[in-house]
Motif scaffolding. Structure first.
Motif, PDB file in Angstrom:
ATOM      1  N   UNK A   1      19.665  -9.012 -47.637  1.00 35.31           N
ATOM      2  CA  UNK A   1      20.062  -9.966 -46.593  1.00 35.31           C
ATOM      3  C   UNK A   1      21.518  -9.768 -46.175  1.00 35.31           C
ATOM      4  N   UNK A   2      22.357  -9.348 -47.104  1.00 34.21           N
ATOM      5  CA  UNK A   2      23.785  -9.225 -46.835  1.00 34.21           C
ATOM      6  C   UNK A   2      24.197  -7.805 -46.433  1.00 34.21           C
TER       7      UNK A   2
ATOM      8  N   UNK B   1      28.024   3.695 -42.362  1.00 35.93           N
ATOM      9  CA  UNK B   1      27.561   3.518 -43.731  1.00 35.93           C
ATOM     10  C   UNK B   1      26.803   2.222 -43.900  1.00 35.93           C
ATOM     11  N   UNK B   2      25.730   2.300 -44.698  1.00 40.77           N
ATOM     12  CA  UNK B   2      25.111   1.094 -45.223  1.00 40.77           C
ATOM     13  C   UNK B   2      26.138   0.534 -46.194  1.00 40.77           C
TER      14      UNK B   2
ATOM     15  N   UNK C   1      22.299   7.035 -40.936  1.00 41.85           N
ATOM     16  CA  UNK C   1      22.208   7.084 -39.485  1.00 41.85           C
ATOM     17  C   UNK C   1      21.464   5.851 -38.972  1.00 41.85           C
ATOM     18  N   UNK C   2      21.425   5.693 -37.667  1.00 49.15           N
ATOM     19  CA  UNK C   2      20.835   4.491 -37.079  1.00 49.15           C
ATOM     20  C   UNK C   2      19.346   4.368 -37.382  1.00 49.15           C
TER      21      UNK C   2
ATOM     22  N   UNK D   1      16.241  -0.598 -42.699  1.00 59.27           N
ATOM     23  CA  UNK D   1      16.880  -1.667 -43.473  1.00 59.27           C
ATOM     24  C   UNK D   1      16.782  -2.980 -42.699  1.00 59.27           C
ATOM     25  N   UNK D   2      17.029  -2.920 -41.394  1.00 60.93           N
ATOM     26  CA  UNK D   2      16.945  -4.130 -40.567  1.00 60.93           C
ATOM     27  C   UNK D   2      15.539  -4.720 -40.569  1.00 60.93           C
ATOM     28  N   UNK D   3      14.532  -3.861 -40.540  1.00 56.41           N
ATOM     29  CA  UNK D   3      13.141  -4.343 -40.604  1.00 56.41           C
ATOM     30  C   UNK D   3      12.899  -5.076 -41.920  1.00 56.41           C
TER      31      UNK D   3
END
Length: 111
Positions: free
Chosen positions: A7-8, A77-78, A92-93, A99-101
């Motif tokens: 989440x963070x 970077x993550x 990369x994007x 990760x966003x999903x």
């Protein structure tokens, strides 16, 4: 813990991370390794997992040469905060979109 880290999670440029590097609070995770697992091990002070990751090179403290390369290549970077440390991984994007999903799924569960 992993859901909390997820989440963070954020996606940052080097300029956002420079202060953590200067204060020696930055850990980098090698591409292809599980950044969340290693950040969780750091948060839980799991010396066995962290020690093995350091020995294998899966997690490391970047040096000046690495930083110069990252700045030159304008990488992103993550970024995971495991106070007082910051754990990063080149990303990369397309990879960050995954990760966003996962973030969205965790947030849906909470509501």
């Amino acid at each position: 813990m992993n859901e909390k880290l997820l989440k963070e999670a954020d996606w940052c440029e080097w300029s956002d991370l420079h202060d953590s590097f200067i204060r020696d609070m930055l850990f980098a995770v090698k591409e292809g390794k599980d950044c969340f697992l290693l950040a969780e091990a750091i948060a839980e002070n799991n010396t066995e997992i962290v020690g093995k990751a350091i020995e294998s090179g899966s997690i490391f403290r970047p040096d000046g040469f690495q930083v110069e390369k990252w700045k030159k290549d304008k990488l992103r970077f993550l970024t995971l905060i495991v106070s007082p440390f910051v754990v990063i991984q080149e990303m990369d994007m397309a990879a960050y979109a995954k990760v966003l999903e996962s973030q969205a799924e965790v947030l849906k569960k909470e509501h």
